[in-house]
Scaffold this motif. Structure first.
Motif, PDB file in Angstrom:
ATOM      1  N   ALA A 117       3.679  -5.923  33.963  1.00 48.67           N
ATOM      2  CA  ALA A 117       2.946  -5.080  33.034  1.00 48.67           C
ATOM      3  C   ALA A 117       1.467  -4.989  33.402  1.00 48.67           C
ATOM      4  CB  ALA A 117       3.096  -5.606  31.603  1.00 48.67           C
ATOM      5  N   ASP A 118       0.905  -6.063  33.972  1.00 46.20           N
ATOM      6  CA  ASP A 118      -0.504  -6.023  34.376  1.00 46.20           C
ATOM      7  C   ASP A 118      -0.737  -4.966  35.452  1.00 46.20           C
ATOM      8  OD1 ASP A 118      -1.212  -7.999  32.610  1.00 46.20           O
ATOM      9  OD2 ASP A 118      -1.011  -9.612  34.068  1.00 46.20           O
ATOM     10  N   VAL A 119       0.224  -4.821  36.356  1.00 49.04           N
ATOM     11  CA  VAL A 119       0.128  -3.781  37.383  1.00 49.04           C
ATOM     12  C   VAL A 119       0.179  -2.404  36.738  1.00 49.04           C
ATOM     13  CG1 VAL A 119       1.289  -2.733  39.362  1.00 49.04           C
ATOM     14  CG2 VAL A 119       1.091  -5.225  39.205  1.00 49.04           C
ATOM     15  N   ILE A 120       1.098  -2.222  35.807  1.00 45.63           N
ATOM     16  CA  ILE A 120       1.212  -0.938  35.107  1.00 45.63           C
ATOM     17  C   ILE A 120      -0.094  -0.591  34.418  1.00 45.63           C
ATOM     18  CG2 ILE A 120       2.385   0.280  33.222  1.00 45.63           C
ATOM     19  CD1 ILE A 120       4.884  -1.437  33.900  1.00 45.63           C
ATOM     20  N   LYS A 121      -0.667  -1.562  33.706  1.00 46.05           N
ATOM     21  CA  LYS A 121      -1.909  -1.307  32.971  1.00 46.05           C
ATOM     22  C   LYS A 121      -3.062  -0.977  33.917  1.00 46.05           C
ATOM     23  CE  LYS A 121      -1.405  -5.149  30.580  1.00 46.05           C
ATOM     24  NZ  LYS A 121      -1.646  -6.265  29.629  1.00 46.05           N
ATOM     25  N   THR A 122      -3.090  -1.612  35.073  1.00 49.38           N
ATOM     26  CA  THR A 122      -4.155  -1.347  36.047  1.00 49.38           C
ATOM     27  C   THR A 122      -4.156   0.113  36.477  1.00 49.38           C
ATOM     28  OG1 THR A 122      -4.162  -3.612  36.895  1.00 49.38           O
ATOM     29  CG2 THR A 122      -5.005  -1.894  38.359  1.00 49.38           C
ATOM     30  N   TYR A 123      -2.983   0.653  36.775  1.00 51.07           N
ATOM     31  CA  TYR A 123      -2.905   2.042  37.233  1.00 51.07           C
ATOM     32  C   TYR A 123      -3.112   3.034  36.096  1.00 51.07           C
ATOM     33  CZ  TYR A 123      -1.601   0.449  41.839  1.00 51.07           C
ATOM     34  OH  TYR A 123      -1.626  -0.137  43.076  1.00 51.07           O
ATOM     35  N   VAL A 124      -2.765   2.641  34.873  1.00 52.19           N
ATOM     36  CA  VAL A 124      -3.081   3.489  33.721  1.00 52.19           C
ATOM     37  C   VAL A 124      -4.593   3.581  33.541  1.00 52.19           C
ATOM     38  CG1 VAL A 124      -2.903   3.726  31.211  1.00 52.19           C
ATOM     39  CG2 VAL A 124      -0.887   3.064  32.551  1.00 52.19           C
ATOM     40  N   GLU A 125      -5.286   2.449  33.684  1.00 53.26           N
ATOM     41  CA  GLU A 125      -6.749   2.450  33.557  1.00 53.26           C
ATOM     42  C   GLU A 125      -7.408   3.341  34.604  1.00 53.26           C
ATOM     43  OE1 GLU A 125      -7.508  -1.832  33.565  1.00 53.26           O
ATOM     44  OE2 GLU A 125      -8.335  -1.600  31.544  1.00 53.26           O
ATOM     45  N   LEU A 126      -6.755   3.508  35.749  1.00 54.56           N
ATOM     46  CA  LEU A 126      -7.278   4.397  36.793  1.00 54.56           C
ATOM     47  C   LEU A 126      -7.021   5.874  36.479  1.00 54.56           C
ATOM     48  CD1 LEU A 126      -6.211   2.418  40.003  1.00 54.56           C
ATOM     49  CD2 LEU A 126      -8.527   2.655  39.068  1.00 54.56           C
ATOM     50  N   GLY A 127      -6.305   6.137  35.397  1.00 52.18           N
ATOM     51  CA  GLY A 127      -6.044   7.515  34.999  1.00 52.18           C
ATOM     52  C   GLY A 127      -4.895   8.171  35.728  1.00 52.18           C
ATOM     53  N   MET A 128      -4.018   7.357  36.335  1.00 55.80           N
ATOM     54  CA  MET A 128      -2.931   7.927  37.129  1.00 55.80           C
ATOM     55  C   MET A 128      -1.736   8.361  36.298  1.00 55.80           C
ATOM     56  SD  MET A 128      -3.001   5.496  40.521  1.00 55.80           S
ATOM     57  CE  MET A 128      -1.644   6.421  41.260  1.00 55.80           C
ATOM     58  N   GLY A 129      -1.633   7.899  35.052  1.00 51.66           N
ATOM     59  CA  GLY A 129      -0.503   8.300  34.228  1.00 51.66           C
ATOM     60  C   GLY A 129      -0.451   7.537  32.921  1.00 51.66           C
ATOM     61  N   VAL A 130       0.629   7.759  32.183  1.00 51.06           N
ATOM     62  CA  VAL A 130       0.876   7.094  30.904  1.00 51.06           C
ATOM     63  C   VAL A 130       1.787   5.901  31.155  1.00 51.06           C
ATOM     64  CG1 VAL A 130       2.086   7.345  28.697  1.00 51.06           C
ATOM     65  CG2 VAL A 130       0.539   9.144  29.488  1.00 51.06           C
ATOM     66  N   GLY A 131       1.434   4.752  30.611  1.00 51.63           N
ATOM     67  CA  GLY A 131       2.233   3.552  30.810  1.00 51.63           C
ATOM     68  C   GLY A 131       3.184   3.305  29.652  1.00 51.63           C
ATOM     69  N   ILE A 132       4.344   2.763  29.971  1.00 56.00           N
ATOM     70  CA  ILE A 132       5.275   2.297  28.939  1.00 56.00           C
ATOM     71  C   ILE A 132       5.582   0.842  29.263  1.00 56.00           C
ATOM     72  CG2 ILE A 132       7.495   2.618  27.792  1.00 56.00           C
ATOM     73  CD1 ILE A 132       7.529   5.490  28.791  1.00 56.00           C
ATOM     74  N   ILE A 133       5.196  -0.061  28.346  1.00 59.22           N
ATOM     75  CA  ILE A 133       5.347  -1.491  28.590  1.00 59.22           C
ATOM     76  C   ILE A 133       5.914  -2.176  27.345  1.00 59.22           C
ATOM     77  CG2 ILE A 133       3.431  -1.531  30.230  1.00 59.22           C
ATOM     78  CD1 ILE A 133       1.697  -2.804  28.032  1.00 59.22           C
ATOM     79  N   ALA A 134       6.300  -3.431  27.494  1.00 60.36           N
ATOM     80  CA  ALA A 134       6.742  -4.231  26.353  1.00 60.36           C
ATOM     81  C   ALA A 134       5.556  -4.483  25.429  1.00 60.36           C
ATOM     82  CB  ALA A 134       7.321  -5.552  26.836  1.00 60.36           C
ATOM     83  N   GLY A 135       5.804  -4.392  24.122  1.00 53.65           N
ATOM     84  CA  GLY A 135       4.728  -4.582  23.162  1.00 53.65           C
ATOM     85  C   GLY A 135       4.026  -5.914  23.316  1.00 53.65           C
ATOM     86  N   MET A 136       4.764  -6.964  23.694  1.00 49.67           N
ATOM     87  CA  MET A 136       4.174  -8.301  23.847  1.00 49.67           C
ATOM     88  C   MET A 136       3.146  -8.354  24.970  1.00 49.67           C
ATOM     89  SD  MET A 136       7.300 -10.344  25.765  1.00 49.67           S
ATOM     90  CE  MET A 136       8.667  -9.382  25.122  1.00 49.67           C
ATOM     91  N   ALA A 137       3.210  -7.360  25.881  1.00 49.00           N
ATOM     92  CA  ALA A 137       2.325  -7.356  27.050  1.00 49.00           C
ATOM     93  C   ALA A 137       0.985  -6.689  26.773  1.00 49.00           C
ATOM     94  CB  ALA A 137       3.013  -6.657  28.222  1.00 49.00           C
ATOM     95  N   PHE A 138       0.785  -6.184  25.559  1.00 50.70           N
ATOM     96  CA  PHE A 138      -0.497  -5.552  25.230  1.00 50.70           C
ATOM     97  C   PHE A 138      -1.273  -6.405  24.247  1.00 50.70           C
ATOM     98  CE2 PHE A 138      -3.344  -2.844  22.798  1.00 50.70           C
ATOM     99  CZ  PHE A 138      -4.012  -2.178  23.813  1.00 50.70           C
TER     100      PHE A 138
END
Length: 313
Positions: free
Chosen positions: A227-248
């Protein structure tokens, strides 16, 4: 027949019928393993393995039946050893947990911390893999307990215990247009490139199923197990992330915003799994109770004894 022969048969199968590797794993010689297996076959009056020359290639039909009995016998032997260890030192020993990255990173830290405070003499180890891999680790006695969301619920040879429920969230930058939606829909999400989990992890099958039911084919730009990888690329503006709620975590992930989407992708249940028929040390029961506070030893034992309807979230 003797226990050494049973160990050699089991290890030969685990090492993909390579007797040299089986001998290494058991700290003995390859000729000794081969001789013991042949002697067992002669005593039983059947061939356990198919052969090509001097090499074994697989199990015969009676060999498969023999292996099942061997596994049961060795499991009982392991149980006897654990019983002895339990009474000799109930608050010390080793405990190996096989789990996915998401569970290890977000669900387990507080549980592990509380457990180590209760049992400082227990050597705790964490092994990571995808859900199918962690199930195999328990089946093959590499781990005492598995924790995952996908795949383990119907895994052969395992008993699973529901621990807790969770839902997915969409994560986006603070100025993202999806934050203006009063009731976010699958169509709105599918209009953006998606960054989410690999197909083997963390409820991805429910995500795909939800889109499929609406005949939507979202553009999955990137898949990851972390999930940390997903969030990193979302912060770069590359797309919308979908992750487990516990990971936010709103404080830790201050550069992102989350949108609950359990109404779109459903509820997920993380489960603990142990080997069917395994003898559990007392501290394993305690760990499960810390992981799932609504559980207790009596309920766990009932599920272990086949009363699967006794407890469900």
């Amino acid at each position: 027949m003797n226990l050494h022969q049973f160990r050699f048969v089991r290890e030969a199968v685990r090492q993909n019928y390579n007797l040299t590797e089986a001998a290494k794993a058991l700290y003995t010689s390859q000729p000794g393993v081969s001789k013991a297996i042949i002697e067992l076959e002669e005593e039983l009056g059947v061939d356990i393995f198919t052969r090509h020359g001097k090499r074994i290639r697989g199990l015969t039909e009676p060999g498969r039946a023999v292996l099942k009995s061997v596994e049961l016998i060795m499991q009982e032997i392991d149980g006897l050893k654990r019983i002895g260890n339990e009474y000799a030192a109930h608050d010390s020993g080793s405990f190996t947990i096989a789990t996915t990255h998401t569970q290890a990173r977000y669900a387990l830290p507080k549980v592990v911390q509380a457990f180590t405070l209760k049992f400082p003499k227990v050597r705790l180890s964490l092994l990571q893999g995808n859900p199918r891999q962690v199930a195999d680790m328990v089946r093959n006695d590499q781990a005492d307990l598995a924790l995952a969301t996908e795949a383990i619920v119907n895994a052969d040879g395992l008993v699973t215990l529901p621990c807790y429920q969770w839902e997915h969230v969409v994560v986006v930058p603070p100025d993202h247009p999806l934050l203006q939606s009063k009731a976010i829909t699958l169509e709105e999400i599918a209009a953006f490139p998606l960054i989410t989990y690999d197909s083997a992890f963390t409820g991805r099958t429910k995500i795909d199923h939800a889109f499929s039911l609406r005949n939507l084919k979202p553009d999955v730009l990137l898949e990851a197990i972390d999930a940390d990888v997903i969030k990193t690329y979302v912060e770069l503006g590359m797309g919308v992330g979908i992750i487990a709620g516990m990971a936010f975590d709103a404080e830790r992930d201050s550069g992102l915003r989350s949108i609950p989407v359990g109404h779109l992708f459903g509820t997920n249940i993380s489960r603990a799994a142990v080997k069917q028929g395994a003898y559990l040390r007392s501290y394993v029961y305690t760990f499960i109770e810390l992981l799932a506070p609504t559980m207790n030893r009596k309920l766990i034992e009932q599920v272990m004894n086949g009363e699967k309807d006794m407890y469900e979230l």
